[in-house]
Design an enzyme around this catalytic site. Sequence first.
Site, short mmCIF file in Angstrom:
data_model
loop_
_atom_site.label_atom_id
_atom_site.label_comp_id
_atom_site.label_asym_id
_atom_site.label_seq_id
_atom_site.Cartn_x
_atom_site.Cartn_y
_atom_site.Cartn_z
N SER A 166 44.82 89.58 53.45
CA SER A 166 44.69 88.16 53.77
C SER A 166 45.13 88.00 55.22
CB SER A 166 45.61 87.32 52.87
OG SER A 166 45.73 86.00 53.37
N TYR A 179 54.09 86.34 49.53
CA TYR A 179 52.64 86.59 49.39
C TYR A 179 52.13 87.33 50.63
CZ TYR A 179 47.62 85.43 49.37
OH TYR A 179 46.25 85.49 49.45
N1 LIG Z 1 40.39 81.84 49.17
C1 LIG Z 1 41.10 82.11 50.24
O1 LIG Z 1 41.26 81.29 51.15
C2 LIG Z 1 41.74 83.48 50.41
C3 LIG Z 1 42.22 83.84 51.69
C4 LIG Z 1 42.79 85.09 51.86
C5 LIG Z 1 42.90 85.98 50.79
N2 LIG Z 1 42.44 85.59 49.56
C6 LIG Z 1 42.57 86.56 48.47
O2 LIG Z 1 41.30 86.75 47.87
C7 LIG Z 1 41.44 87.05 46.49
C8 LIG Z 1 40.62 86.06 45.66
O3 LIG Z 1 41.05 84.74 45.96
P1 LIG Z 1 40.32 83.43 45.39
O4 LIG Z 1 40.43 82.39 46.44
O5 LIG Z 1 38.99 83.80 44.86
O6 LIG Z 1 41.34 83.03 44.22
P2 LIG Z 1 41.13 82.70 42.68
O7 LIG Z 1 42.47 82.25 42.18
O8 LIG Z 1 39.98 81.79 42.48
O9 LIG Z 1 40.77 84.12 42.07
C9 LIG Z 1 41.75 85.10 41.81
C10 LIG Z 1 41.44 85.71 40.46
O10 LIG Z 1 42.42 86.74 40.18
C11 LIG Z 1 42.84 86.59 38.83
N3 LIG Z 1 44.20 87.15 38.68
C12 LIG Z 1 45.33 86.72 39.28
N4 LIG Z 1 46.38 87.46 38.88
C13 LIG Z 1 45.89 88.39 38.01
C14 LIG Z 1 46.49 89.44 37.25
N5 LIG Z 1 47.81 89.68 37.30
N6 LIG Z 1 45.68 90.20 36.46
C15 LIG Z 1 44.36 89.96 36.39
N7 LIG Z 1 43.73 88.97 37.10
C16 LIG Z 1 44.50 88.20 37.88
C17 LIG Z 1 42.82 85.07 38.58
O11 LIG Z 1 42.83 84.74 37.20
C18 LIG Z 1 41.55 84.68 39.32
O12 LIG Z 1 40.40 84.77 38.50
C19 LIG Z 1 42.95 87.02 46.20
O13 LIG Z 1 43.48 88.33 46.31
C20 LIG Z 1 43.48 86.13 47.32
O14 LIG Z 1 44.84 86.39 47.58
C21 LIG Z 1 41.85 84.37 49.34
#
Ligand SMILES: NC(=O)c1ccc[n+]([C@@H]2O[C@H](COP(=O)([O-])OP(=O)(O)OC[C@H]3O[C@@H](n4cnc5c(N)ncnc54)[C@H](O)[C@@H]3O)[C@@H](O)[C@H]2O)c1
Length: 273
Positions: A166, A179
């Site tokens: 991230s 985080y």
């Molecule tokens: N959306 C953003 O702005 C952003 C920016 C930087 C990084 N990220 C990273 O991208 C990835 C996806 O983010 P997103 O925005 O789609 O979030 P999101 O919350 O929509 O999706 C994350 C998914 O991971 C699953 N999850 C979480 N913990 C878990 C566990 N212990 N076991 C199994 N599944 C688990 C959740 O249920 C969810 O379906 C994450 O790693 C997040 O940190 C997102």
Amino acid sequence: MNTLETSHNFGGAVALVTGSGRGLGRMIVETLLAGGAHVALHDISEEAPAAFGEAESLTALAAELSARGPGKVIAVLGDISKEADVAAMVAKIEAGLGPISILVNCAGGDIAAKGGKPNPNDALNISIEDANAVMNRNFFGTMLVCRAVVPGMVKRQKGSVINFGSLNGHIGVSPEVVYGCAKAAIIHYTRCLALEMRPHGVRVNAVSPGPTTTARFLATRTTDASMIDNVSLERYAKPAEIANAVAFLASGASGFVNGQVLRVDGGMSLFPG
Ligand SMILES: NC(=O)c1ccc[n+]([C@@H]2O[C@H](COP(=O)([O-])OP(=O)(O)OC[C@H]3O[C@@H](n4cnc5c(N)ncnc54)[C@H](O)[C@@H]3O)[C@@H](O)[C@H]2O)c1
């Protein structure tokens, strides 16, 4: 770019995308599927896709994507921070689809031990219980899935792993300190595993998204409307833009790219390294 645009051919490769019931993971599944991969849709619970209205359940989403094809789709449940769950889900995927050659460690998030965001969430005051929960869900979860899947890739001398960092893992942040630390750990683990994998032909890279308009992102924070859709690069990323970077790293087009971190943030973080 808000549509599927993959020009990659995954020709029947088997992919596991963790945390793919919703958000970025789901978009990555759709992209790999459109390119001909067979894909394991994974989440922590049946209900996770419904949390922000993206699908009724994991099973319903798997049925919808399966009908779309051309590859096969199966759904698996498991908490990536629990070694036994990870072993069971990998066994189910390999029995149902075959050996995994594309692993996308997308599951994660800044979530406290009892749900919601850690509060406090800064460097000196976050509870150790919440700090452990965030490290488990992000860093140790990613590590456990790599440990379950990568040995098979080594045996077959073939595979591509894409981990999720991230922007917060590259710059000082507050709040979301632990985080950010967990994401920095994932980024460095990616480099170390990539080094170990060099003799085996298995590539390990990471994608670090900037703020991206997933349903969760839009529902859980106050967003700047002018950053959602404008023609410049001074805006939030669209999920398809992150998925396309993952598809590149999963494909043969990046065949000699190893141990790299691709920051997909429109240039929000411009510094060397
Ligand atoms: N959306 C953003 O702005 C952003 C920016 C930087 C990084 N990220 C990273 O991208 C990835 C996806 O983010 P997103 O925005 O789609 O979030 P999101 O919350 O929509 O999706 C994350 C998914 O991971 C699953 N999850 C979480 N913990 C878990 C566990 N212990 N076991 C199994 N599944 C688990 C959740 O249920 C969810 O379906 C994450 O790693 C997040 O940190 C997102």
